[in-house]
Design an enzyme around this catalytic site. Structure first.
Site, PDB file in Angstrom:
ATOM      1  CB  VAL A 152      -1.110   0.102   1.323  1.00 29.23           C
ATOM      2  CG1 VAL A 152      -2.046  -1.059   1.171  1.00 29.23           C
ATOM      3  CG2 VAL A 152      -0.228  -0.004   2.565  1.00 29.23           C
ATOM      4  CE1 TYR A 153       3.838   1.371   4.242  1.00 35.48           C
ATOM      5  CE2 TYR A 153       6.060   0.917   3.706  1.00 35.48           C
ATOM      6  CZ  TYR A 153       5.048   0.771   4.450  1.00 35.48           C
ATOM      7  OH  TYR A 153       5.373   0.632   6.049  1.00 35.48           O
ATOM      8  N   GLY A 154       2.326   4.104  -1.391  1.00 36.11           N
ATOM      9  CA  GLY A 154       2.217   4.909  -2.521  1.00 36.11           C
ATOM     10  C   GLY A 154       1.240   4.121  -3.567  1.00 36.11           C
ATOM     11  CG  ASP A 155      -2.242   4.506  -3.757  1.00 32.40           C
ATOM     12  OD1 ASP A 155      -2.875   3.955  -2.638  1.00 32.40           O
ATOM     13  OD2 ASP A 155      -2.609   5.706  -4.013  1.00 32.40           O
ATOM     14  N   GLY A 156       1.173   1.013  -4.123  1.00 33.41           N
ATOM     15  CA  GLY A 156       1.960   0.080  -5.041  1.00 33.41           C
ATOM     16  C   GLY A 156       3.245   0.884  -5.632  1.00 33.41           C
TER      17      GLY A 156
END
Length: 327
Positions: A52-56
Site C-alpha cells: 500500500v505504500y504509494g498505492d503500490g
C-alpha cells in the site's frame, strides 16, 4: 554495517533497515535511487516496503532499482500485505486476499520471492489460522523465505507465534514483528516486546525517530520541507508535538551536546541497541538524510546516557505488567 539474526532464524539483516513509506509519492525515483545506493554502499541489506505504500508505487520503484542499480542478491527485501484502501474494512487478512496481494507485490518488485513477508495488521473478521495459513503457503511455495507480522498487540503476537510453533516443520515460525517504537512511543515494552523475546521473534521498529520529531527539527518551528508540513504526513507527525515529547526531545539534545553528536544519532543508537531489536526501519526524504542516519553505526551510547533517556521517556507500566507483589 553490523549484521544481526532476525529473531530465532538463520536470516541475517543489517542492523539498520531502509524504509520506503514515501517512495513513489513524496520521494521520486532520483532520490530513491540515491538512497538505495548510499544504503547498499554502507553495507545495508534490509529494505522494507508494503503493497500500500504509494498505492503500490514504492514496490514498483524498488523493483526498477533492483533491476538496474543494486543487485537483488545483496538485499533482504521485506514487504507487507493486508491493509486495504477501504474505509469499511481497513484490514483484509483472508487467505485469498493475502496470496493475491503477494503475487501482485512480486510482479511490481520484479522478483520471484521476497525475503520476509509480513501480515500488515491483525484482522478481527478473519480466523487467525486462515491468515497464518497464507504465510505457510507463501513460504512452502517459495514466494517468501521468511514470515512475520506487523502491528499485532501482545496477545495477538503470542497467539500467532504459538500457533505456528505448535506444528514445527509444517507451519512457518514467525521471524519478526514490526511496530512503532522510539523514545516517544514505548508502548511495545508492555507486552509485545516481552512476548517477542520469549518466542524468539525479532523486532523491527518503525518510526524509530519519533516520526522525525526526535531529530529536533520541530523544536522551534515546522520546516517547510519536512513531513510535518506535508499534506499527507502532517497528521502523522502532529501527535508528537506536545509538551511531553518536547521534554524528551530536550533530553536527547542535551545528550547529543554532551557527546558532540546529533540528536538523530542519539535517538537512533538508543533504539537500535534496545533488547530484542533486530533493525530499526529508517525512512528518509533524501540520501543526505539517510547518510546522516547511517553514520550512527560507530556510535554506542554510554550507560549513563541510556539510563537518563530511559528515565525521561519511561512509560507508566503498572498492574498487571509488573510483579503484583511490588505494587
Amino acid at each position: 554495517m553490523e549484521q544481526r539474526h532476525l529473531g530465532r532464524t538463520g536470516l541475517r539483516v543489517s542492523r539498520i533497515g531502509l524504509g520506503t513509506l514515501t517512495w513513489g509519492r513524496d520521494t521520486d525515483e532520483h532520490d530513491a535511487a540515491a538512497q538505495l545506493k548510499a544504503f547498499w554502499e554502507a553495507g545495508g541489506t534490509l529494505v522494507d516496503t508494503a503493497d500500500v505504500y504509494g498505492d503500490g508505487e514504492a514496490e514498483y520503484l524498488l523493483g526498477r532499482l533492483m533491476e538496474g542499480l543494486v543487485p537483488r542478491r545483496d538485499l533482504v527485501v521485506s514487504t507487507k500485505a493486508g491493509s486495504v484502501p477501504d474505509p469499511e474494512r481497513r484490514v483484509d487478512g483472508s487467505r485469498g486476499h493475502l496470496l493475491a496481494a503477494l503475487d501482485a507485490s512480486l510482479a511490481r518488485l520484479g522478483t520471484d520471492y521476497v525475503d520476509v513477508w509480513h501480515i500488515h495488521a491483525y484482522d478481527p473478521d478473519t480466523p487467525l489460522e486462515e491468515t497464518l495459513q497464507a504465510l505457510d503457503l507463501a513460504v512452502s511455495s517459495g514466494r517468501a523465505r521468511y514470515a512475520g507480522v506487523s502491528n499485532f498487540c501482545g496477545w495477538q503476537l503470542a497467539k500467532a507465534a504459538t500457533w505456528q510453533l505448535a506444528a514445527p516443520g509444517i507451519r512457518t515460525r514467525l521471524s519478526s514483528t514490526q511496530l512503532e517504537y522510539s523514545l516517544l512511543q514505548r508502548g511495545v515494552e508492555r507486552e509485545v516486546l516481552p512476548a517477542a523475546l520469549d518466542l524468539g521473534i525479532g523486532l523491527l521498529p518503525s518510526s524509530p525517530l519519533g516520526r522525525g520529531v526526535l531529530t529536533g527539527k520541530y523544536r522551534n518551528a515546522t520546516p517547510v520541507d519536512s513531513r510535518g508540513a506535508s499534506e499527507h504526513l502532517a497528521p502523522f507527525v502532529a501527535p508528537y508535538l506536545d509538551d511531553t515529547a518536547s521534554r524528551i526531545v530536550d533530553a536527547v539534545q542535551t545528550a547529543a551536546d554532551g557527546l558532540a553528536v546529533t540528536p538523530l544519532q542519539v535517538a537512533l543508537a538508543w533504539i537500535r541497541d534496545r533488547p530484542g531489536v533486530a533493525a530499526p526501519i529508517v525512512g528518509a526524504r533524501n540520501a543526505q538524510q539517510l547518510t546522516a542516519a547511517l553514520s550512527v553505526e560507530t556510535l554506542s551510547l554510554p550507560d549513563e546516557i541510556c539510563r537518563a533517556l530511559d528515565d525521561v521517556s519511561a512509560p507508566v507500566h503498572r498492574y498487571p505488567d509488573h510483579d503484583w507483589s511490588t505494587l
